[in-house]
Scaffold this motif. Structure first.
Motif, short mmCIF file in Angstrom:
data_model
loop_
_atom_site.label_atom_id
_atom_site.label_comp_id
_atom_site.label_asym_id
_atom_site.label_seq_id
_atom_site.Cartn_x
_atom_site.Cartn_y
_atom_site.Cartn_z
N PHE A 221 0.84 -1.21 0.00
CA PHE A 221 0.00 0.00 0.00
C PHE A 221 0.87 1.26 0.00
CE2 PHE A 221 -4.08 -1.79 2.23
CZ PHE A 221 -4.23 -2.69 1.19
N LEU A 222 1.99 1.20 0.74
CA LEU A 222 2.75 2.43 0.99
C LEU A 222 4.08 2.49 0.26
CD1 LEU A 222 2.13 2.50 4.85
CD2 LEU A 222 0.99 3.92 3.17
N GLY A 223 4.48 1.38 -0.35
CA GLY A 223 5.75 1.37 -1.09
C GLY A 223 6.73 0.39 -0.43
N LEU A 224 7.10 -0.60 -1.23
CA LEU A 224 7.97 -1.67 -0.71
C LEU A 224 9.33 -1.12 -0.28
CD1 LEU A 224 7.98 -4.80 -0.38
CD2 LEU A 224 9.05 -4.92 -2.62
N GLN A 225 9.83 -0.16 -1.03
CA GLN A 225 11.17 0.36 -0.73
C GLN A 225 11.24 0.95 0.68
OE1 GLN A 225 12.81 2.85 -3.75
NE2 GLN A 225 14.85 2.69 -2.88
N SER A 226 10.22 1.69 1.07
CA SER A 226 10.25 2.33 2.39
C SER A 226 9.73 1.43 3.50
CB SER A 226 9.39 3.60 2.38
OG SER A 226 9.89 4.50 1.44
N TYR A 227 8.90 0.44 3.16
CA TYR A 227 8.23 -0.33 4.23
C TYR A 227 8.56 -1.83 4.22
CZ TYR A 227 5.67 3.80 5.61
OH TYR A 227 5.36 5.05 6.08
N HIS A 228 9.54 -2.26 3.41
CA HIS A 228 9.82 -3.70 3.37
C HIS A 228 10.31 -4.22 4.71
CE1 HIS A 228 13.80 -1.98 2.50
NE2 HIS A 228 14.27 -3.07 3.04
N HIS A 229 10.87 -3.33 5.55
CA HIS A 229 11.39 -3.78 6.84
C HIS A 229 10.31 -4.44 7.70
CE1 HIS A 229 9.78 0.28 7.43
NE2 HIS A 229 9.53 -0.08 8.67
N LEU A 230 9.04 -4.06 7.50
CA LEU A 230 7.98 -4.64 8.33
C LEU A 230 7.87 -6.15 8.12
CD1 LEU A 230 5.14 -1.96 8.01
CD2 LEU A 230 6.83 -2.23 9.83
N SER A 231 8.14 -6.59 6.90
CA SER A 231 8.06 -8.03 6.63
C SER A 231 9.22 -8.80 7.26
CB SER A 231 8.04 -8.29 5.12
OG SER A 231 7.00 -7.56 4.53
N PHE A 232 10.23 -8.08 7.67
CA PHE A 232 11.37 -8.74 8.34
C PHE A 232 11.15 -8.77 9.86
CE2 PHE A 232 12.92 -7.62 4.24
CZ PHE A 232 13.86 -8.59 3.91
N ALA A 233 10.20 -7.98 10.33
CA ALA A 233 9.96 -7.93 11.78
C ALA A 233 9.02 -9.05 12.19
CB ALA A 233 9.36 -6.57 12.14
N SER A 234 9.48 -10.27 12.01
CA SER A 234 8.63 -11.42 12.33
C SER A 234 9.50 -12.59 12.73
CB SER A 234 7.78 -11.79 11.11
OG SER A 234 7.22 -13.06 11.29
N SER A 235 8.99 -13.35 13.69
CA SER A 235 9.74 -14.56 14.06
C SER A 235 9.39 -15.71 13.12
CB SER A 235 9.38 -14.94 15.50
OG SER A 235 8.00 -15.26 15.57
N LEU A 236 8.41 -15.52 12.27
CA LEU A 236 7.92 -16.54 11.33
C LEU A 236 7.45 -17.80 12.07
CD1 LEU A 236 10.53 -16.31 8.41
CD2 LEU A 236 8.30 -15.23 8.55
N CYS A 237 6.91 -17.61 13.27
CA CYS A 237 6.45 -18.78 14.04
C CYS A 237 5.21 -19.40 13.42
CB CYS A 237 6.19 -18.38 15.49
SG CYS A 237 4.80 -17.23 15.68
N GLY A 238 4.47 -18.62 12.65
CA GLY A 238 3.31 -19.18 11.94
C GLY A 238 2.02 -19.15 12.75
#
Ligand code: SF4
Length: 461
Positions: free
Chosen positions: A348-365
């Motif tokens: 929604f807001l631009g991958l370049q500026s906000y991709h870090h949010l997808s890294f803020a996860s433990s991926l525990c599922g």
């Protein structure tokens, strides 16, 4: 590093170590967890219901163009008007035009995340229009000039003592006012706003294609009053809110209630199919639905991530997310937080500026396990990560580290070269830079597992 990324790192760090914030969140989420555990007992086979919802949402998402046109045809046939807005600017311009033409000065509004996306209140106030939030949580957010903390429970970060102190400061209530006393006070105050407002603005939990109606679900009755008292009703909805048939609500409403608040069904469920008809006594004389894209079709272009469009905004994935539980909703710096926010906000807001949010996860599922729409959230976070790396949004140093690691770790000979001290040094200078100061980088031992295994089995060297 984008400004959003820097703010996230700073705010997340501050919140993660704010023990009183964490205690409030832990308490409020524990209440949700208890309610949810009880609410889900209404299902003999919850997983089957979730799968049905996934199929249903998948179908509407795949045929969105068809369903949107069907919705428009049915809605306009009963006198409703549609406004199409490709982004927030267009939506705001159109809404302000409607209000200017009618010289509107007062608006009541029910809780709606898309209006947060559009920053509607700010624009209305700049226009000199008085806007009143009528959901109790949102009302509190508004008087404190805050932002909603959670898509379902906007003041999840506040204790009842915080709220009492706020009402003492703003309205002179007792600092010990109970939640009931605060509620009664706001209720009285809002009655006057409802009866005087010229326009009511609501969101739409769902847009129903086969009858051309909007579905609203809420616990306070304020959305119904916001749309029925004023002479004009504007409903604002993302195009992702479409469902095929009114019959689908039979499945969706209980699932949303159970996952949102642990209820079997939400207290007030309303379907609105247009303005007041000639034979009807009350209701608004004009009704508009503003259909907003604002990044949704961008998300739909991604083969995997488009599944996130099926979200019914229940908030369950936030409540079960270990990251959200520690850093809370505001640290994300976006309207949508938690796992679903981390999937959709970068699109929604631009991958370049906000991709870090997808890294803020433990991926525990855990988010995937609890999602009523069966969205594979943790996998979609990985997809976003992959995309951001492909687009070159990772740093050159990170790319070099990953390249070198891949080279070494896929060749036994290279892995066995050098001693443990040298390898630990190399790791501390590469991976160690991303590891953060609060956890210990695992150390490479003198003898690798491979060597130990060979020795144990007396394999020839
Ligand atoms: S992604 Fe699933 S769990 Fe999260 S808010 Fe949407 S529907 Fe609820």
């Amino acid at each position: 590093m984008s400004a959003a990324q820097q703010n996230f790192a700073k705010d997340a760090l501050a919140k993660a170590f704010d023990l009183s914030h964490r205690a409030t969140i832990a308490h409020n989420i524990s209440l949700y967890e208890k309610a949810y555990a009880k609410g889900r007992l209404q299902y003999k086979n919850l997983d089957a219901a979730r799968k049905r919802l996934a199929v249903l949402r998948h179908k509407t998402t795949n045929e969105l163009d068809k369903f949107l046109v069907e919705f428009e045809a049915h809605f306009t046939a009963r006198g409703g008007k549609i406004i199409w807005a490709s982004d927030a600017n267009e939506a705001i311009t159109e809404i302000l035009n409607l209000l200017r033409k009618r010289q509107v000065r007062t608006v009541v509004k029910s809780k709606s995340m898309i209006t947060e996306e559009l920053e509607l209140n700010k624009h209305l106030e700049q226009e000199g229009i008085e806007v009143t939030e009528t959901d109790l949580g949102e009302f509190i957010v508004q008087i404190e000039n805050d932002k909603p903390y959670h898509i379902i429970t906007p003041i999840m970060h506040k204790s009842k003592e915080d709220v009492a102190a706020l009402f003492k400061e703003k309205y002179g209530l007792s600092g010990e006012a109970s939640p009931q006393e605060v509620t009664h006070f706001v209720r009285r105050l809002l009655r006057e706003k409802f009866t005087n407002a010229e326009v009511g603005i609501t969101g739409a939990n769902f847009l129903i294609a086969d009858i051309g109606g909007i579905a609203l679900t809420e616990n306070e009755g304020n959305a119904v009053m916001s749309m029925s008292f004023p002479r004009m009703h504007i409903a604002i909805a993302g195009i992702d809110k479409l469902i095929g048939s009114i019959k689908d609500l039979d499945l969706i409403w209980p699932l949303l209630a159970t996952h949102g608040t642990g209820q079997k069904i939400t207290a007030y469920n309303t379907v609105i199919t247009g303005p007041r008809q000639e034979y009807e006594k009350d209701g608004p004389s004009e009704m508009f639905v503003v259909l907003v894209d604002n990044g949704r079709t961008k998300l739909l272009k991604h083969k995997e991530q488009r599944r996130a469009v099926s979200c019914i905004r229940c908030g369950s994935c936030l409540n079960f997310c270990p990251v959200y539980k520690n850093i809370g909703g505001h640290a994300y710096g976006t309207v949508y937080s938690g796992p679903i926010g981390a999937v959709i906000s970068p699109h929604f807001l631009g991958l370049q500026s906000y991709h870090h949010l997808s890294f803020a996860s433990s991926l525990c599922g855990r988010c995937t396990e609890v999602c009523p729409a069966h969205i594979n959230l943790h996998e979609l976070l990985l997809r976003n990560r992959m995309l951001s790396v492909k687009k070159g949004y990772s740093s050159p140093f990170e790319r070099f580290t990953m390249y070198a690691l891949k080279k070494v770790m896929t060749k036994r000979k290279l892995m066995d070269m050098g001693n443990a001290g040298l390898k630990n040094f190399a790791l501390s200078k590469t991976i160690g830079r991303f590891w953060g100061p609060r956890r210990k980088l695992p150390r490479i031992q003198k003898k690798s597992f491979n060597k130990l295994w060979k020795e144990m089995r007396n394999f020839p060297k």
